[in-house]
Design a protein around this motif. Structure first.
Motif, PDB file in Angstrom:
ATOM      1  N   ARG A 123     -41.232  -7.802  20.475  1.00  0.00           N
ATOM      2  CA  ARG A 123     -40.916  -9.239  20.520  1.00  0.00           C
ATOM      3  C   ARG A 123     -39.420  -9.516  20.602  1.00  0.00           C
ATOM      4  NH1 ARG A 123     -45.120 -12.896  18.153  1.00  0.00           N
ATOM      5  NH2 ARG A 123     -47.006 -11.662  18.193  1.00  0.00           N
ATOM      6  N   ASP A 124     -38.628  -8.496  20.554  1.00  0.00           N
ATOM      7  CA  ASP A 124     -37.178  -8.635  20.654  1.00  0.00           C
ATOM      8  C   ASP A 124     -36.861  -9.429  21.933  1.00  0.00           C
ATOM      9  OD1 ASP A 124     -34.505  -8.043  21.514  1.00  0.00           O
ATOM     10  OD2 ASP A 124     -34.508  -6.190  20.357  1.00  0.00           O
ATOM     11  N   PRO A 125     -36.029 -10.471  21.853  1.00  0.00           N
ATOM     12  CA  PRO A 125     -35.694 -11.258  23.048  1.00  0.00           C
ATOM     13  C   PRO A 125     -35.121 -10.413  24.189  1.00  0.00           C
ATOM     14  CG  PRO A 125     -34.887 -12.361  21.081  1.00  0.00           C
ATOM     15  CD  PRO A 125     -35.393 -11.016  20.646  1.00  0.00           C
ATOM     16  N   ASP A 126     -34.366  -9.374  23.855  1.00  0.00           N
ATOM     17  CA  ASP A 126     -33.817  -8.507  24.901  1.00  0.00           C
ATOM     18  C   ASP A 126     -34.933  -7.712  25.582  1.00  0.00           C
ATOM     19  OD1 ASP A 126     -31.069  -9.226  24.644  1.00  0.00           O
ATOM     20  OD2 ASP A 126     -30.966  -8.004  22.826  1.00  0.00           O
ATOM     21  N   VAL A 127     -35.937  -7.311  24.822  1.00  0.00           N
ATOM     22  CA  VAL A 127     -37.099  -6.624  25.403  1.00  0.00           C
ATOM     23  C   VAL A 127     -37.883  -7.604  26.266  1.00  0.00           C
ATOM     24  CG1 VAL A 127     -39.311  -5.503  24.893  1.00  0.00           C
ATOM     25  CG2 VAL A 127     -37.274  -4.905  23.560  1.00  0.00           C
TER      26      VAL A 127
END
Length: 192
Positions: A123-127
């Motif tokens: 869920r990481d925004p960069d991911v």
């Protein structure tokens, strides 16, 4: 710097200078070494930074998490892989070749393939940003392979097949080679 070069020097979080791009390259290469030794569960940004010879804070400047780092490795693999895979006159042959090529991209690297599945579900925004870029690249490849008649619904169906097949392989239900075969059979049904 040409537009093509700027794409190479673009990271998830920002554009990179030559030195910064070298640092990111060191980190991604070191991550592969650590991943092969420790597996995804054991991989940490600190370990990767040490293996790359950079500070942990520097590593976190470029990668927000280990999921982000592994997603970046996969993104770079896709971007550097050959496309179109086939120049056959038959669009079905081209689509099947493209799907197989992407499905087998990390097939020979067990630790990386499992890590990619775990990382891309993060869920990481960069991911999430990289997942979007990866999805757009796959859509473009399928669309290009289907030309001149790339029906958007068929493209979407093929994308769904691909995503489901890779999650299945990443979870260990079947090998990537077996999944590539199954993906090809399923895609043929969609393309008929």
């Amino acid at each position: 710097m040409s537009e093509g070069d700027s794409k190479i020097l673009e990271a998830t979080r920002r554009r990179l200078s030559g030195k910064q791009a070298d640092t990111v390259d060191k980190l991604t290469r070191a991550a592969m070494e650590v991943l092969s030794r420790e597996g995804f569960a054991g991989l940490t940004i600190r370990m990767v930074a040490t293996a790359a010879g950079v500070g942990t804070a520097t590593a976190y400047t470029y990668f927000s998490s280990k999921e982000h780092l592994v997603a970046e490795i996969f993104w770079r693999r896709i971007r550097s892989s050959e496309s179109p895979v086939s120049d056959d006159a038959d669009p079905t042959v081209r689509v099947l070749a493209e799907l197989r090529g992407i499905a087998l991209l990390v097939a020979d690297e067990q630790e990386l393939s499992g890590a990619v599945t775990s990382a891309l579900l993060g869920r990481d925004p960069d991911v999430q940003h990289l997942r979007t870029r990866i999805g757009m690249e796959i859509r473009q490849r399928i669309t290009r392979a289907m030309e001149p008649e790339a029906d958007p619904e068929t493209v979407e169906s093929l994308e769904l097949l691909y995503a489901g097949a890779l999650v299945r392989a990443g979870m260990g239900y079947e090998s990537y080679a077996d999944i590539a075969d199954r993906l090809e059979r399923a895609a043929l049904r969609v393309l008929k």
